[in-house]
Structures are given as structure tokens and as C-alpha cells.
Design a protein around this motif. Structure first.
Motif, PDB file in Angstrom:
ATOM      1  N   PHE A   1       8.604   2.851  -7.740  1.00  0.00           N
ATOM      2  CA  PHE A   1       7.701   2.515  -6.631  1.00  0.00           C
ATOM      3  C   PHE A   1       6.797   1.335  -6.999  1.00  0.00           C
ATOM      4  N   LEU A   2       6.315   1.303  -8.233  1.00  0.00           N
ATOM      5  CA  LEU A   2       5.481   0.184  -8.678  1.00  0.00           C
ATOM      6  C   LEU A   2       6.274  -1.119  -8.673  1.00  0.00           C
ATOM      7  N   ALA A   3       7.542  -1.059  -9.107  1.00  0.00           N
ATOM      8  CA  ALA A   3       8.398  -2.248  -9.092  1.00  0.00           C
ATOM      9  C   ALA A   3       8.632  -2.718  -7.656  1.00  0.00           C
TER      10      ALA A   3
ATOM     11  N   ILE B   1       0.833  -1.205   0.000  1.00  0.00           N
ATOM     12  CA  ILE B   1       0.000   0.000   0.000  1.00  0.00           C
ATOM     13  C   ILE B   1       0.871   1.260   0.000  1.00  0.00           C
ATOM     14  N   CYS B   2       1.957   1.242   0.784  1.00  0.00           N
ATOM     15  CA  CYS B   2       2.865   2.394   0.826  1.00  0.00           C
ATOM     16  C   CYS B   2       3.442   2.674  -0.562  1.00  0.00           C
ATOM     17  N   GLN B   3       3.836   1.616  -1.282  1.00  0.00           N
ATOM     18  CA  GLN B   3       4.388   1.810  -2.624  1.00  0.00           C
ATOM     19  C   GLN B   3       3.332   2.364  -3.576  1.00  0.00           C
ATOM     20  N   TRP B   4       2.114   1.837  -3.471  1.00  0.00           N
ATOM     21  CA  TRP B   4       1.030   2.343  -4.316  1.00  0.00           C
ATOM     22  C   TRP B   4       0.765   3.823  -4.049  1.00  0.00           C
ATOM     23  N   VAL B   5       0.692   4.194  -2.763  1.00  0.00           N
ATOM     24  CA  VAL B   5       0.436   5.585  -2.401  1.00  0.00           C
ATOM     25  C   VAL B   5       1.523   6.489  -2.972  1.00  0.00           C
ATOM     26  N   GLN B   6       2.776   6.072  -2.851  1.00  0.00           N
ATOM     27  CA  GLN B   6       3.872   6.888  -3.368  1.00  0.00           C
ATOM     28  C   GLN B   6       3.815   6.979  -4.893  1.00  0.00           C
ATOM     29  N   ALA B   7       3.520   5.864  -5.546  1.00  0.00           N
ATOM     30  CA  ALA B   7       3.441   5.881  -7.014  1.00  0.00           C
ATOM     31  C   ALA B   7       2.327   6.803  -7.497  1.00  0.00           C
ATOM     32  N   VAL B   8       1.152   6.708  -6.872  1.00  0.00           N
ATOM     33  CA  VAL B   8       0.023   7.548  -7.272  1.00  0.00           C
ATOM     34  C   VAL B   8       0.324   9.023  -7.007  1.00  0.00           C
ATOM     35  N   THR B   9       0.945   9.302  -5.859  1.00  0.00           N
ATOM     36  CA  THR B   9       1.287  10.693  -5.518  1.00  0.00           C
ATOM     37  C   THR B   9       2.262  11.272  -6.530  1.00  0.00           C
ATOM     38  N   VAL B  10       3.271  10.483  -6.893  1.00  0.00           N
ATOM     39  CA  VAL B  10       4.273  10.968  -7.844  1.00  0.00           C
ATOM     40  C   VAL B  10       3.665  11.152  -9.235  1.00  0.00           C
ATOM     41  N   LEU B  11       2.819  10.224  -9.643  1.00  0.00           N
ATOM     42  CA  LEU B  11       2.148  10.375 -10.943  1.00  0.00           C
ATOM     43  C   LEU B  11       1.263  11.619 -10.970  1.00  0.00           C
TER      44      LEU B  11
END
Length: 412
Positions: A187-189, A89-99
Motif C-alpha cells: 500500500f505504501l508503494a 490518502i486511501c493508500q495511507w489509510v489502508q497501510a495504517v489500518t493494516v499495520l
């Protein structure tokens, strides 16, 4: 050759541990590389937008504040829910925030308050991710591999610390949008890697949430002298030995260098830590772990004094290499012992408090060095910090004899 059922089970467990080990390293490296490169890009972008040095300070504050506010929430969550899922979930949150940041920048809609809000979200995700992933390690590799896993993970993290900022700068130079989308991919990786990790043992039963359980990590640390000694040793050693915060002054006024010299000085501790982490991964500490930890912190203090007194850039770089290398030994020993001495059902809460102590000591250490340097000068600040670190080592060896007598880091 026909394996017995027991041998086949042990072999299968070993294969699973090695697979988990590789996936964990992949996740941590991708996440750290993405975050480090992104931090540089965000700093440059907010300075481009505002031209204000104060705003750069607010970026650091917005990263630190979530960790300060969420410590006890993070620990409780990490001890009640699947740590792999929390990491994902942390990686998803960071990926979405960066996108989201990249998309807003693409359309020319990104503002300084928007960047600070995004930094706070990223800081909150990191506040959950770091102690949770640290707590996950013993449950996926086992005690025998723990020291190797921590040492190798540290080496990869140090590599990301060296490469990440440079990567962020290069990508930003290509196009200001590239670092955002590159970090999102990283982050997705990291999320994909952590989702594929499998536990080697079922998680322990979780106690219901009460006020006592929320603060149980603090109670455990206070009631376990060895763990209290390790965490507090790190707090005060880093707090006092923060002369590296004064590197711009040393590079400019004492060593008569320029920006290139400053770059070398900044890279030296990370390079020293990286080289030592490779050595420790290949040659694990077998005996005298407690004494070696204290010796490493003492060397850290002595190297800080040498750096403070040096007027030769070569000697200064060598001293900082030793600072990083000795700190790495201390980190590996402390991290391994904290993990082994803490019950699995409490590792999240203990690691959350430990992360807060580390973050606080780094921030306050820079503040302390700056204040002393302002009053007495940078050389005096460095010498006082190094001497203070040596005094802490002597006091802690007397106050925590059980910590001094610890021998092994493999759980036996």
C-alpha cells in the motif's frame, strides 16, 4: 535533427503520458495485490478466532457496506479535489489500518469485532480509491492511450486477482503476521507511485456542492442513453450470468472433482480475462466497438450455458476461460466509452455510480444464482442465467441503438 517547438512539446507530452501510465499501473497493481492477499489472511484469521462460517459472511458484508453508503459522497469528493491526493490518502489509510492489525495480532490483542471494524475501514478506502483512480486515467494518459491503459490495467488487476490470494495464503503459512506487514509495504508503494503522477492538463473548474451536483452523476447517466445502456448492460448481464457462484456445487456434485478441481474452475475465468487483456493491449479495438461489446456479452452468455450443461471438467474449464475472456472485452469497451463520454468534472460521480452497479450486480448475481439453484438445481440455474444474458443483449441492442453504432474507442 532539430525538433520544432510543436514537435518538442508533443514529444514531451508523450513521455509524460508514458511515465504516468507506468506509475498508474504500479499503483493499481500494488494496491490490488496488497488488498487481495490481505483479504485471504483476514478470512483465515477470523475463522481461526471464531470457527464460525457466519463471521466469514460478515467480512464480505463489511467490505460491501461502505461502498453502498458512500457512493454519492465518493463521487462528489472525486470531482472536487485532486484525485491523486485522494488516491494517496486511501493508500495511507489502508497501510495504517493494516499495520494496526498486524501490531494487535503481534501482541495477541486482535479480536473478531476488531477485524470487522478494520475491514469496514478498508472497504471505505476501497470505495474511494476505485472510482477515483478510474476517473484519473483520462487526465494522465489522454484519449489516444486510454484503451491501452485500461486493457493493460485490467491485465495487471487480473494477475493480482490470481496471485494475491495465493500469496496471502503462502505468507500466512509462513507466519500469520507476514501478510499484514507485506500488504502495508504494498500500500505504501502504491501511494508513492500515485503521488508521482502528473496531470497532462489542468483540472476543470469545480461547481459548488449542492443537492443537484451530488446527484448529477445519476442525472447524467439517465440523460445519456449510451452511458445508461453500458452501465445497465453490465448490471443485468452479470446479475443473470452468475453461475460461477455455484462452482463448489459443480466441482463436487456434477464434475466429481475435489478441492483441486474447484481451484482450477475458480482460476479459469481470471486466466481467460488475463490472456484477453494482453491481446487487447497489443491489438486495440479499432472499429465496431459497440457491436463487439454486444457480441462479447452474447459469447459470455453462451459460454455460461455450455458450462452449466457440461459434465466434463476439461470442457467446463474451457467454457470458463471463454467466460473470462469475453467479459474482459466487454469491460475494456465499456470502461473506455464511459470515460470518454463523461466530462472530466463529472467522472468521479459517474464512476462512483458505476462501481456501485458493478458491486451490486456481483453480490446480487451470486444471490440470484443461489436462489434459483436452490429451487431448480444448479444446471437449471446456469442455463437460465445464460439464456437471460442473451435476452438482455437482444433487448439492449434494440433499446440503445446509439450504443450499437459506436465505432471507435480513441476519442475520435
Amino acid at each position: 535533427m532539430i525538433l520544432s517547438e510543436t514537435d518538442a512539446t508533443m514529444q514531451g507530452k508523450h513521455v509524460l503520458q508514458n511515465r504516468n501510465y507506468r506509475l498508474f499501473l504500479t499503483s493499481r497493481t500494488c494496491s490490488s495485490l496488497g488488498f487481495q492477499s490481505l483479504t485471504v489472511a483476514l478470512g483465515w484469521m477470523i475463522y481461526d478466532l471464531t470457527g464460525s462460517a457466519w463471521m466469514l459472511g460478515w467480512v464480505g458484508f463489511c467490505q460491501f457496506l461502505p461502498m453502498l453508503l458512500l457512493t454519492f459522497v465518493v463521487g462528489t469528493v472525486a470531482d472536487r479535489y485532486d484525485r491523486r491526493r485522494i488516491g494517496l490518502i486511501c493508500q495511507w489509510v489502508q497501510a495504517v489500518t493494516v499495520l494496526t492489525l498486524g501490531t494487535l495480532a503481534w501482541h495477541g490483542l486482535l479480536t473478531a469485532p476488531g477485524i470487522l471494524a478494520a475491514v469496514a475501514v478498508l472497504g471505505a478506502a476501497q470505495a474511494f480509491e476505485r472510482p477515483t483512480m478510474a476517473s484519473l486515467v483520462p487526465g494522465i494518459v489522454g484519449p489516444a492511450m486510454l484503451q491501452r491503459a485500461i486493457a493493460t490495467s485490467t491485465s495487471f488487476m487480473q494477475t493480482a486477482l490470481i496471485v494475491g490470494p495465493s500469496l496471502g495464503g503462502i505468507l500466512y503459512g509462513v507466519d500469520r503476521l507476514v501478510p499484514f506487514f507485506t500488504s502495508a509495504v504494498l500500500f505504501l508503494a502504491a501511494g508513492i507511485a500515485v503521488s508521482r503522477i502528473r496531470l497532462i492538463a489542468p483540472p476543470a473548474a469545480r461547481a459548488p456542492v449542492t443537492l443537484a451536483t451530488v446527484f448529477a452523476g445519476v442525472a447524467f447517466i439517465r440523460q445519456t442513453p449510451a452511458v445508461l445502456g453500458m452501465i445497465s448492460l453490465d448490471l443485468f448481464a452479470v446479475l443473470l450470468g452468475g453461475a460461477t457462484a455455484l462452482l463448489p456445487i459443480y466441482a463436487s456434485d456434477i464434475l466429481d472433482g475435489g478441492p483441486f478441481a474447484l481451484g482450477l474452475l475458480r482460476a479459469a475465468p481470471a486466466i481467460g480475462a488475463l490472456l484477453m487483456s494482453f491481446y487487447v493491449a497489443r491489438h486495440p479495438i479499432r472499429r465496431g466497438a459497440g457491436k463487439k461489446m454486444f457480441a462479447a456479452v452474447a459469447v459470455f452468455g453462451l459460454a455460461t450455458i455450455v458450462f452449466a450443461l457440461s459434465t466434463n471438467i476439461t470442457l467446463s474449464i474451457l467454457a470458463l476461460l471463454v467466460v473470462g475472456a469475453s467479459d474482459n472485452i466487454s469491460v475494456v469497451v465499456r470502461s473506455s466509452l464511459v470515460q470518454l463520454m463523461t466530462p472530466d468534472e463529472m467522472r468521479g460521480r459517474v464512476n462512483a455510480v458505476n462501481s456501485l452497479f458493478i458491486g451490486t450486480s456481483n453480490q446480487l448475481g451470486e444471490f440470484e444464482s443461489g436462489m434459483v439453484a436452490g429451487a431448480l438445481g444448479p444446471v437449471a440455474a446456469g442455463v437460465i442465467g445464460g439464456v437471460g444474458t442473451l435476452a438482455v443483449v437482444a433487448l439492449w441492442m434494440a433499446a440503445f441503438p446509439t450504443l450499437r453504432r459506436i465505432e471507435r474507442l480513441d476519442g475520435t
